[in-house]
Design a protein around this motif. Sequence first.
Motif, short mmCIF file in Angstrom:
data_model
loop_
_atom_site.label_atom_id
_atom_site.label_comp_id
_atom_site.label_asym_id
_atom_site.label_seq_id
_atom_site.Cartn_x
_atom_site.Cartn_y
_atom_site.Cartn_z
N ASP A 60 0.46 -1.42 0.23
CA ASP A 60 0.04 0.08 0.05
C ASP A 60 0.58 1.28 -0.25
O ASP A 60 0.31 2.44 -0.51
N LYS A 61 2.51 1.01 0.65
CA LYS A 61 2.56 2.28 0.72
C LYS A 61 3.37 2.58 -0.52
O LYS A 61 3.63 3.57 -1.30
N ALA A 62 4.41 1.36 -1.31
CA ALA A 62 4.14 1.43 -2.90
C ALA A 62 3.17 2.13 -3.78
O ALA A 62 3.80 3.52 -4.38
N TYR A 63 1.95 2.37 -3.20
CA TYR A 63 0.85 2.66 -4.39
C TYR A 63 0.54 3.67 -3.76
O TYR A 63 -0.06 4.69 -4.81
N SER A 64 1.44 3.97 -2.71
CA SER A 64 1.32 6.06 -2.43
C SER A 64 2.01 6.28 -3.42
O SER A 64 2.03 8.30 -3.50
N TYR A 65 2.49 5.98 -3.79
CA TYR A 65 4.08 6.77 -4.39
C TYR A 65 3.79 6.94 -6.21
O TYR A 65 4.25 7.59 -6.87
N MET A 66 2.74 6.37 -6.55
CA MET A 66 2.40 6.43 -7.83
C MET A 66 1.10 7.07 -8.26
O MET A 66 -0.29 6.87 -6.87
N SER A 67 1.00 8.23 -9.40
CA SER A 67 -0.28 8.52 -9.53
C SER A 67 -1.74 7.83 -9.51
O SER A 67 -1.55 6.39 -10.02
N ASN A 68 -2.70 7.88 -9.81
CA ASN A 68 -3.76 7.15 -10.10
C ASN A 68 -3.68 6.47 -11.52
O ASN A 68 -4.30 5.76 -11.87
N ASP A 69 -3.38 7.39 -12.37
CA ASP A 69 -3.27 7.39 -13.61
C ASP A 69 -2.34 6.46 -14.05
O ASP A 69 -1.60 7.68 -15.58
N ILE A 70 -1.55 6.16 -13.48
CA ILE A 70 -0.39 5.65 -13.90
C ILE A 70 -0.30 4.85 -14.97
O ILE A 70 -1.46 3.34 -15.60
N ILE A 71 1.04 4.72 -15.88
CA ILE A 71 0.37 3.91 -17.42
C ILE A 71 1.93 3.80 -17.26
O ILE A 71 2.90 3.88 -17.30
N VAL A 72 1.82 1.86 -18.01
CA VAL A 72 3.18 0.95 -17.27
C VAL A 72 3.46 0.51 -18.97
O VAL A 72 2.43 -0.14 -19.22
N TYR A 73 4.08 0.84 -19.25
CA TYR A 73 4.89 0.24 -20.75
C TYR A 73 5.70 -1.08 -20.27
O TYR A 73 6.29 -0.95 -19.63
N HIS A 74 5.25 -1.94 -20.37
CA HIS A 74 5.33 -3.51 -19.71
C HIS A 74 7.26 -4.21 -21.17
O HIS A 74 6.88 -3.51 -22.74
N GLU A 81 -3.48 0.44 -17.45
CA GLU A 81 -3.56 1.79 -17.82
C GLU A 81 -4.11 2.28 -16.03
O GLU A 81 -5.70 1.97 -15.86
N GLY A 82 -3.58 2.31 -15.70
CA GLY A 82 -4.76 3.17 -13.93
C GLY A 82 -4.14 2.12 -12.78
O GLY A 82 -3.44 0.78 -13.10
N ILE A 83 -4.09 2.68 -11.41
CA ILE A 83 -3.78 2.01 -10.71
C ILE A 83 -4.72 0.58 -10.46
O ILE A 83 -4.20 -0.02 -9.99
N GLU A 84 -5.62 1.17 -10.77
CA GLU A 84 -6.71 0.06 -10.48
C GLU A 84 -6.08 -1.34 -11.46
O GLU A 84 -6.30 -2.54 -10.65
N GLU A 85 -5.69 -1.17 -12.57
CA GLU A 85 -6.08 -2.38 -13.71
C GLU A 85 -4.17 -2.58 -13.36
O GLU A 85 -3.79 -4.07 -13.35
N PHE A 86 -3.14 -1.70 -12.52
CA PHE A 86 -2.08 -1.65 -12.19
C PHE A 86 -1.98 -2.96 -10.41
O PHE A 86 -1.60 -4.24 -10.53
#
Length: 156
Positions: A60-74, A81-86
């Motif tokens: 949960d602390k790790a997630y706190s460093y991420m934007s709700n709209d984070i995009i990860v290109y693997h 796309e987005g913290i929920e999908e992450f």
Amino acid sequence: MKKLVLLIVVISLTACSNNEKPELDFPFEPTYQKEWKIGKQENVLLIQNLHKAIIDVEIDKAYSYMSNDIIVYHGDGSTTEGIEEFKAVYDEALRAGAFTNYSVGVNISVVSEEGHEWVLIWDSAESNGSTMFYMESFRIEDGKITVMNQFSKPEL
């Protein structure tokens, strides 16, 4: 004579202290940004704290460093796309302590000519019994990770 020597020294020092960058003729033009400067160490700290939270299984602390709209290109070409999908993709593995023996190789904070802040890292960690080497970039906006590019390879 002393005045002449002093004049020559002053002229020489002035000529040698020219701070102009040489004009280089690169064969390729960058498609994203051309000029970069070294960025803030606080951005490196943010990324290291993210990794520390993951290694310490404080997810949960790790997630706190991420934007709700984070995009990860693997590295495989897929995108999250987005913290929920992450969370849907990674939460179970992260909470199970999927990464151990994290090691930092290089962390560099850079800022583009348009003010985009990135942290570029080369690191390694163990996962599922093997060591993986990572090269990642994290875009930082308003103190949060908004974009993450991941590339990895296994230890040979």
